[in-house]
Design an enzyme around this catalytic site. Structure first.
Site: not given
Length: 686
Positions: A538, A623, A658
């Site tokens: 991330s 995501d 995600h």
């Protein structure tokens, strides 16, 4: 594999002009997940990865089974008492998901199933449950379910007496933000915007009514704020929180016994003022950064909350201690204080005004206040682990100071903590900042530069990356790897300044810290450049992208998971989920000074003709945090410009977002892929 050729994304130039400056984005077209050409490209990249890693296919399965074999499949959590029930979670043999359970009055009573997530998940490739909230009469449970991995939860309600799941189904809600009123008929929730994925509206729902008739109680107009909602520990109030790290906080409160009443502002938002609140009897305890960058603790009576002159200081501000956590009990307050990167638990006796700290006795560890729903107790539940100590749950008598281990994560397969050792040291960054590093390795691992080492970091949003235990990590340590966590700026390990000096126009400190730690590890012969690996996800994936542009020669390989790499384009597009809430982290590129600064480090914009290390990039099609097209575009551009023969692999999970795959075992397959990638590069294939 010389006979395997990587896919090439079509070049379709798009001009993007901001502040009179034009960028050419050859892969902008990849941002359409409904376009068959996009899906074909992602699938081609997946196929290419499997072809390249065909020689270690069996090894990946070995790693998966090895990591799975360390997990006690039939397991359960330590029960906690709330109301008249003991609640706990258990897993069954082969079960991917938890079963939420309870027992009335005693742990010897018959078990009741609150939710069997294994059953609920059966029809779905992806499934997640969040925000279980039991009504005051203990007969109903509200919960959210996500079947796509976009973190858009459908609110459901189950009758715990009959087992019926009611037809009430409210889509697009914030999964962890539900609250019952005291009447057991009224439920409050947050609705999310389908485009931005931001929670922005608070609704009141009456059991059995049409959700279309739910009453809108509050709408957050400023899309920089994130919203939360919940019942406070005292049960007297329902709280709605509008908050943004680095911007401001605002609480709204409603007495749970008055569900049709109005939410009242605790203290109006004020730029730069962040706070959180605990209620106890007739008093609120406030953890606040008002005239206190590292926060201080104050108290105020219920009817004077909006008058800061009535706030009384309980714990003053300290420049070297960050006040991070607070929990309140009838006779005690418990504080989580971070000093020199480590968490310390401090207990204050409200009756005799005495205090003490818990002693943990390890150089690098993580400790935190656990879930303590009962006010009327002198027992504190807290969690503890370290790089060599599995996750542990303790009950601590705050009067006698007696500590009782209730449960320690059982690691199967012959794990012995005596076989491993940890270190903690500081590395001086190029501007003089001292960066904490936590390291673990198996005893006997050489320190002559020959050991492979995986360096991990995050460094954003003020998130403190603590040195926790990982049973999966043993698959690296037992094969000779060292593992190091760099607690770089942008986190909050060293207090609020540590965060402030790693964001906005100081963001490059984050990248420099990581690179300087890498150089230190090589210079001091923990490893060497041909055996050093870097990993981040991330915002930590952004870190990976910046690092390989800056100093690619330091690393043999890099793993970037769901990486935020197209920073300029994303931050210019307010229709992309979560963009507006990030302006206080990265800066708003619609303002030229931020545009110029972000452009100077944005990984996608700074790919150039040079040699890059071996790279594995992972993303999810759905995501909700970092859109899949960012890593896809990044890989496509790297393929065009990099001058080396090293591996460049992109893996897209077409059914997840995600957080990757759902389920406790399916997620291990992604870790096995990461580990097989780095192990293979140093010649370890078994």
């Amino acid at each position: 594999m010389t006979n395997v050729h990587p896919p090439r994304a079509a070049i379709k130039p798009t001009e993007l002009t901001t502040h009179g400056h034009t960028r050419i984005d050859n892969y902008y077209w990849l941002n359409d997940r409904e376009n068959p050409e996009v899906l074909d490209y992602l699938k081609a990249e997946n196929d290419y990865l499997e072809q390249v890693l065909e020689p270690v296919k069996a090894f990946r399965e070995t790693l998966f089974e090895e990591m799975k074999g360390r997990i006690k499949q039939q397991d359960e959590s330590v029960p906690y008492k709330e109301g008249s029930y003991y609640y706990y979670t258990r897993f069954v043999e082969g079960g991917e998901y938890p079963i939420y359970c309870r027992k009335p009055g005693s742990l010897e009573a018959a078990e009741e199933i609150v939710l069997n997530v294994n059953e609920l998940a059966k029809p779905h490739a992806y499934y997640d449950v969040a925000g279980l909230e039991v009504s005051d009469n203990e007969e109903l449970v509200a919960f959210g379910e996500d079947t796509v991995s976009r973190r858009m939860y459908t609110l459901r309600i189950k009758n715990l007496k009959t087992g019926e799941i009611y037809p009430d189904a409210i889509p697009d809600t914030e999964g962890g933000s539900y609250a019952w009123s005291a009447d057991n008929q009224t439920l409050f929730y947050i609705r999310k915007d389908a485009q931005t994925l931001l929670g922005y509206q608070v609704y009141r729902h009456t059991l059995g009514s049409d959700p279309a008739e739910d009453v809108l109680l509050y709408e957050e107009k400023d899309n920089q704020y994130y919203m939360g909602l919940g019942r406070m520990k005292s049960k007297k109030y329902i709280a709605v929180v509008s908050d943004h790290n680095g911007v401001a906080t605002e609480y709204r409160l409603l007495e749970a016994s008055n569900p049709t009443g109005d939410f009242v502002v605790f203290l109006p938002r004020e730029k730069g003022h962040e706070y959180d609140v605990q209620h106890l009897e007739t008093t609120f305890y406030v953890r606040t950064n008002w005239k206190a960058p590292n926060y201080r603790l104050m108290e105020v009576k219920e009817n004077k909350t909006d008058d800061r002159s009535a706030w009384k200081e309980v714990i003053p501000h300290r420049p070297n201690v960050f006040l991070q956590q607070l929990d309140a009990f009838k006779n005690h307050l418990v504080l989580g204080e971070r000093k020199e990167g480590l968490m310390h638990l401090r207990v204050l006796d409200r009756k005799n005004r005495q205090e003490h700290y818990l002693d943990f006795g390890e150089p690098a560890y993580v400790a935190g206040i656990g879930y303590n729903p009962d006010f009327n107790t002198n027992i504190l539940r807290f969690g503890y682990s370290s790089l060599t100590t599995p996750n542990s749950t303790f009950d601590y008598n705050m009067d006698t100071k007696e500590k009782t281990l209730m449960k320690q994560q059982e690691v199967l397969g012959g794990f012995d903590p005596a076989n491993y050792t940890s270190e903690r040291f500081f590395v001086k960054s190029r501007d003089g900042a001292k960066v904490p590093v936590s390291m673990v390795y198996r005893k006997g691992t050489p320190k002559d530069g020959s050991a492979p080492l995986l360096q991990y970091a995050y460094g954003s949003y003020g998130y403190s990356l603590d040195p926790t235990f990982s049973s999966t990590r043993l698959s690296l340590l037992d094969r000779g790897f060292m593992y190091a966590i760099a607690h770089i700026r942008g986190g909050q390990e060293m207090g609020r300044k540590w965060y402030d000096n790693g964001k906005m126009l100081k963001k490059k400190n984050t990248f420099n810290d990581f690179v300087d730690v890498s150089a230190y590890l090589i210079e001091n012969r923990y490893t060497s450049a041909d055996r050093l690996f870097a990993m981040g996800g991330s915002a930590g994936g952004l870190l990976m992208g910046a690092v390989v542009n800056q100093k690619p020669e330091l690393y043999r390989g890099v793993v970037a998971s769901v990486p935020f790499v197209d920073v300029v384009t994303t931050m210019l597009d307010e229709s992309i989920p979560l963009t507006t809430g990030e302006f206080e982290e990265w800066g708003n590129p619609k303002i030229k000074k931020y545009y110029d600064y972000i452009l100077s480090y944005s990984p996608y914009d700074n790919v150039k003709e040079q040699a890059y290390p071996n790279m594995l990039v992972m993303t999810g099609l759905h995501d909700s945090q970092v859109q899949y097209w960012e890593p896809a575009k990044w890989v496509a551009k790297l393929r065009t410009l990099k001058t080396d023969p090293n591996e460049l692999l992109l893996q897209t999970n077409l059914e997840a977002g995600h957080g990757g795959a759902s389920g406790r075992f399916q997620a291990l397959k992604e870790i096995a892929l990461e580990y097989a990638f780095v192990l293979n590069l140093v010649g370890i294939r078994s």
